[in-house]
Design a protein around this motif. Sequence first.
Motif, PDB file in Angstrom:
ATOM      1  N   TYR A 142      -7.386   6.670  -8.702  1.00  0.00           N
ATOM      2  CA  TYR A 142      -7.717   5.767  -7.584  1.00  0.00           C
ATOM      3  C   TYR A 142      -6.451   5.085  -7.053  1.00  0.00           C
ATOM      4  CZ  TYR A 142      -9.299   1.541  -5.223  1.00  0.00           C
ATOM      5  OH  TYR A 142      -9.470   0.533  -4.325  1.00  0.00           O
ATOM      6  N   PHE A 143      -5.633   4.541  -7.958  1.00  0.00           N
ATOM      7  CA  PHE A 143      -4.428   3.847  -7.501  1.00  0.00           C
ATOM      8  C   PHE A 143      -3.429   4.815  -6.889  1.00  0.00           C
ATOM      9  CE2 PHE A 143      -6.064   0.585 -10.454  1.00  0.00           C
ATOM     10  CZ  PHE A 143      -6.181  -0.422  -9.518  1.00  0.00           C
ATOM     11  N   PHE A 144      -3.414   6.027  -7.388  1.00  0.00           N
ATOM     12  CA  PHE A 144      -2.597   7.082  -6.785  1.00  0.00           C
ATOM     13  C   PHE A 144      -3.043   7.288  -5.334  1.00  0.00           C
ATOM     14  CE2 PHE A 144      -2.529  11.663  -5.749  1.00  0.00           C
ATOM     15  CZ  PHE A 144      -1.169  11.909  -5.802  1.00  0.00           C
ATOM     16  N   CYS A 145      -4.365   7.352  -5.128  1.00  0.00           N
ATOM     17  CA  CYS A 145      -4.894   7.590  -3.793  1.00  0.00           C
ATOM     18  C   CYS A 145      -4.639   6.412  -2.852  1.00  0.00           C
ATOM     19  CB  CYS A 145      -6.396   7.878  -3.846  1.00  0.00           C
ATOM     20  SG  CYS A 145      -6.758   9.464  -4.594  1.00  0.00           S
ATOM     21  N   VAL A 146      -4.590   5.198  -3.416  1.00  0.00           N
ATOM     22  CA  VAL A 146      -4.277   4.035  -2.589  1.00  0.00           C
ATOM     23  C   VAL A 146      -2.842   4.123  -2.077  1.00  0.00           C
ATOM     24  CG1 VAL A 146      -3.931   1.528  -2.631  1.00  0.00           C
ATOM     25  CG2 VAL A 146      -5.940   2.518  -3.730  1.00  0.00           C
ATOM     26  N   GLN A 147      -1.948   4.663  -2.898  1.00  0.00           N
ATOM     27  CA  GLN A 147      -0.522   4.655  -2.580  1.00  0.00           C
ATOM     28  C   GLN A 147      -0.050   5.827  -1.713  1.00  0.00           C
ATOM     29  OE1 GLN A 147       1.558   2.193  -3.330  1.00  0.00           O
ATOM     30  NE2 GLN A 147      -0.034   1.043  -4.397  1.00  0.00           N
ATOM     31  N   VAL A 148      -0.520   7.035  -2.026  1.00  0.00           N
ATOM     32  CA  VAL A 148       0.078   8.202  -1.349  1.00  0.00           C
ATOM     33  C   VAL A 148      -0.343   8.263   0.109  1.00  0.00           C
ATOM     34  CG1 VAL A 148       0.373   9.627  -3.397  1.00  0.00           C
ATOM     35  CG2 VAL A 148      -1.789   9.685  -2.148  1.00  0.00           C
ATOM     36  N   PRO A 149       0.565   8.765   0.985  1.00  0.00           N
ATOM     37  CA  PRO A 149       0.273   8.756   2.416  1.00  0.00           C
ATOM     38  C   PRO A 149      -0.858   9.711   2.838  1.00  0.00           C
ATOM     39  CG  PRO A 149       2.521   9.546   1.954  1.00  0.00           C
ATOM     40  CD  PRO A 149       1.897   9.246   0.650  1.00  0.00           C
ATOM     41  N   PHE A 150      -1.023  10.849   2.135  1.00  0.00           N
ATOM     42  CA  PHE A 150      -1.928  11.856   2.701  1.00  0.00           C
ATOM     43  C   PHE A 150      -3.391  11.416   2.715  1.00  0.00           C
ATOM     44  CE2 PHE A 150      -3.276  13.383  -1.458  1.00  0.00           C
ATOM     45  CZ  PHE A 150      -4.462  14.040  -1.190  1.00  0.00           C
ATOM     46  N   THR A 151      -3.744  10.402   1.888  1.00  0.00           N
ATOM     47  CA  THR A 151      -5.130   9.927   1.884  1.00  0.00           C
ATOM     48  C   THR A 151      -5.364   8.889   2.981  1.00  0.00           C
ATOM     49  OG1 THR A 151      -4.630   8.141   0.346  1.00  0.00           O
ATOM     50  CG2 THR A 151      -5.287  10.230  -0.622  1.00  0.00           C
ATOM     51  N   ARG A 152      -4.295   8.469   3.660  1.00  0.00           N
ATOM     52  CA  ARG A 152      -4.338   7.433   4.713  1.00  0.00           C
ATOM     53  C   ARG A 152      -4.914   6.121   4.189  1.00  0.00           C
ATOM     54  NH1 ARG A 152      -5.449  11.678   8.704  1.00  0.00           N
ATOM     55  NH2 ARG A 152      -3.875  13.168   8.056  1.00  0.00           N
ATOM     56  N   GLY A 153      -4.670   5.813   2.955  1.00  0.00           N
ATOM     57  CA  GLY A 153      -5.005   4.503   2.390  1.00  0.00           C
ATOM     58  C   GLY A 153      -6.420   4.040   2.662  1.00  0.00           C
ATOM     59  N   GLU A 154      -6.517   2.783   3.158  1.00  0.00           N
ATOM     60  CA  GLU A 154      -7.827   2.169   3.376  1.00  0.00           C
ATOM     61  C   GLU A 154      -8.639   2.893   4.455  1.00  0.00           C
ATOM     62  OE1 GLU A 154      -9.206  -0.267   1.698  1.00  0.00           O
ATOM     63  OE2 GLU A 154      -7.495  -0.860   0.456  1.00  0.00           O
ATOM     64  N   ASP A 155      -7.943   3.527   5.407  1.00  0.00           N
ATOM     65  CA  ASP A 155      -8.660   4.194   6.501  1.00  0.00           C
ATOM     66  C   ASP A 155      -9.373   5.456   6.012  1.00  0.00           C
ATOM     67  OD1 ASP A 155      -7.673   2.295   8.158  1.00  0.00           O
ATOM     68  OD2 ASP A 155      -6.000   3.520   8.895  1.00  0.00           O
ATOM     69  N   GLY A 156      -8.765   6.141   5.068  1.00  0.00           N
ATOM     70  CA  GLY A 156      -9.301   7.429   4.632  1.00  0.00           C
ATOM     71  C   GLY A 156      -8.971   8.525   5.634  1.00  0.00           C
ATOM     72  N   ILE A 157      -9.294   9.752   5.299  1.00  0.00           N
ATOM     73  CA  ILE A 157      -9.109  10.865   6.233  1.00  0.00           C
ATOM     74  C   ILE A 157     -10.350  10.915   7.123  1.00  0.00           C
ATOM     75  CG2 ILE A 157      -8.722  13.334   6.475  1.00  0.00           C
ATOM     76  CD1 ILE A 157      -7.460  13.354   3.729  1.00  0.00           C
ATOM     77  N   GLN A 158     -10.130  10.643   8.422  1.00  0.00           N
ATOM     78  CA  GLN A 158     -11.284  10.565   9.316  1.00  0.00           C
ATOM     79  C   GLN A 158     -11.323  11.741  10.280  1.00  0.00           C
ATOM     80  OE1 GLN A 158     -11.557   6.792  11.268  1.00  0.00           O
ATOM     81  NE2 GLN A 158     -11.270   5.626   9.372  1.00  0.00           N
ATOM     82  N   GLY A 159     -12.464  11.943  10.876  1.00  0.00           N
ATOM     83  CA  GLY A 159     -12.626  12.978  11.898  1.00  0.00           C
ATOM     84  C   GLY A 159     -12.349  14.375  11.374  1.00  0.00           C
ATOM     85  N   ILE A 160     -12.819  14.667  10.173  1.00  0.00           N
ATOM     86  CA  ILE A 160     -12.576  15.990   9.593  1.00  0.00           C
ATOM     87  C   ILE A 160     -13.398  17.045  10.336  1.00  0.00           C
ATOM     88  CG2 ILE A 160     -12.710  17.350   7.462  1.00  0.00           C
ATOM     89  CD1 ILE A 160     -12.892  14.542   6.024  1.00  0.00           C
ATOM     90  N   PRO A 161     -12.735  18.079  10.828  1.00  0.00           N
ATOM     91  CA  PRO A 161     -13.509  19.138  11.505  1.00  0.00           C
ATOM     92  C   PRO A 161     -14.169  20.050  10.476  1.00  0.00           C
ATOM     93  CG  PRO A 161     -11.188  19.690  11.491  1.00  0.00           C
ATOM     94  CD  PRO A 161     -11.297  18.355  10.812  1.00  0.00           C
ATOM     95  N   ARG A 162     -15.235  20.745  10.872  1.00  0.00           N
ATOM     96  CA  ARG A 162     -15.914  21.646   9.935  1.00  0.00           C
ATOM     97  C   ARG A 162     -15.474  23.092  10.094  1.00  0.00           C
ATOM     98  NH1 ARG A 162     -21.926  19.251  10.877  1.00  0.00           N
ATOM     99  NH2 ARG A 162     -21.724  17.352   9.650  1.00  0.00           N
TER     100      ARG A 162
END
Lengths: 330, 276
Positions: A142-162
């Motif tokens: 979890y803390f790794f995901c908070v820090q690394v850029p690719f998860t976009r932090g608090e915003d998350g990865i949004q608008g994922i296409p299918r």
Amino acid sequence: MASATTAPLDVLPPTAPRSGLFGFTRAQGIALVVMLAAIVVLPFFVYPQFLMKLLCFALFACAFNLLIGYVGLLSFGHAAYFGMGSYASAYASQTWGLSPELCVLIGGGVGAGLGLVFGWIAIRRAGIYFAMITLALAQMVYFFCVQVPFTRGEDGIQGIPRHALLGMVDLGPDMRMYWFVAAVFLVGFLLIHRVIHSPFGQVLTAIRENEPRAVSLGYRVDDYKLLAFVLSAGLAGVAGGTKALTVHIATLIDVNWPMSGEVVLMTLLGGLGTLFGPVVGAGVVMAMETYLAPFGAWVTISQGIIFVACVLAFRAGIVGELAKWLRVKL
Amino acid sequence: MLSYAATDGELGGEGRVQDYILETEGLTKEFRGFVAVSDVSLRIRRGTIHGLIGPNGAGKTTCFNLLTKFLQPSRGTIRYDGREITRMKPAEVARLGLVRSFQISAVFPHLTVLENVRVALQRQRGGSFDFWRSDAVLRRYDDRARELLADVGLTTYAEAAAGTLPYGRKRALEIATTLALDPTLMLLDEPTAGMTHEDVDRIVALVRRVAQGRTVLMVEHNLKVVEGLCDAITVLTRGRVLAEGPYAQVSRNPEVIAAYLGTDPGISGAAEAAHA
């Protein structure tokens, strides 16, 4: 041998021997047909987006149940595999533009890989220590995901296409996506059933029933537990990956510890060690979260009450109690 | 001791080392200062039935757990079949053919009797990690499993859940499961404990039969069983070896008589007492 002929009374097994098609008992076969019918019919009556999320969580709970219900290992960090599967699939879809089946497979691969490392560390300990180690490792993720850029932090990865399934069928419309999610769920569900009724599953049962005896027969039990852990984590990754494509978003919620708690709740509520319990449990929990949402904090409170009631009065869970009452295996 | 060792005619001077399937030297186990097993040097001759006896708390079961690696010794070495196994894991020694039973009957209660034996056969013959195959493939072990069940008189129980078996039958099942691995050295922890007279007789006959072509080490309380079955015995008291040799010889040892019965005149008197 004279006594053997006079003792037919204690020959009767308490549970009917497994038979029928593909290791399903008759009752399980009926339940499977009911479930399939529900999967086919419900999207015409219920909001498909809700059903897709439900199926993703049902698969997540089934994967978790493989570990606790059939091996007896309580992992308290399954959010890590679900969440990382979700992020991986989201990234693969958005950045690499891969087709959905590949994204889901990547999610599963990431979950399994992480499960291999974490399982290898955690399996050396039993009981509460195992649960605590899995929780601690998951919080590191979890803390790794908070820090690394690719998860976009608090915003998350949004608008994922299918994208298009196998590059051919566009999964944009929810009803098409629904059949894809239903297929992923069914494949995962049947795979778990197969694992339980495989030569490997037979050894898992033996280990759960009497671990020292399994050791004394020469089984390296840690290896079997680890493989079960990897399978469970991999399927959790598949569930997370499918969920990310379904709801177009992958966030920190998927990877944080309340998610680990939620899957425990779903499995306990439905019935530990039953085939259909986690599906029913996921349905109940999801329905409460969705339809009680207007009442705000009441969701958490009623979840808490149900959890307490379940632990106190219905320890076998909904499906477990039903199976006891009907005297069948579900 | 010497005359006993010489009974096995074909062994020459250099064969004597290999003659012992299991040897321990200075085996010691301490639990937080309490010495459960102290400086035990055992020698089990290949092809014999060896009894390990002693009063309650003498360290017999601890000794068993050390030999099968379920416990790590504090000091001392264990050699099995010419190979040092002191630091090995329990599953590894089982794979070398040193297979144990347990004091509390150890079956897989929710598996059927047939499946119990199959689990053992499956380990030896591979494919146990195949999670993608149907367990129907395990039916290829059915014939061998049924043979083993017939051997211990459990044929009619094959489809019953193991947990529903009467106690004596569970012990028989456990022996069948152990035999499925075709062990070189079989360790039986009190195979007749808590049994009725008929069951005891059946198990004794069974042990005698299955001991053909292998070595058996058994912990046993019932001295009648020991007398009838064992080629040699080791007496443990308070974690130490008190005497070792053929039953007839050891049972006359005044120290053994004193340790076992206090002032009682003969060790066979204790057999009656232990049995009652």
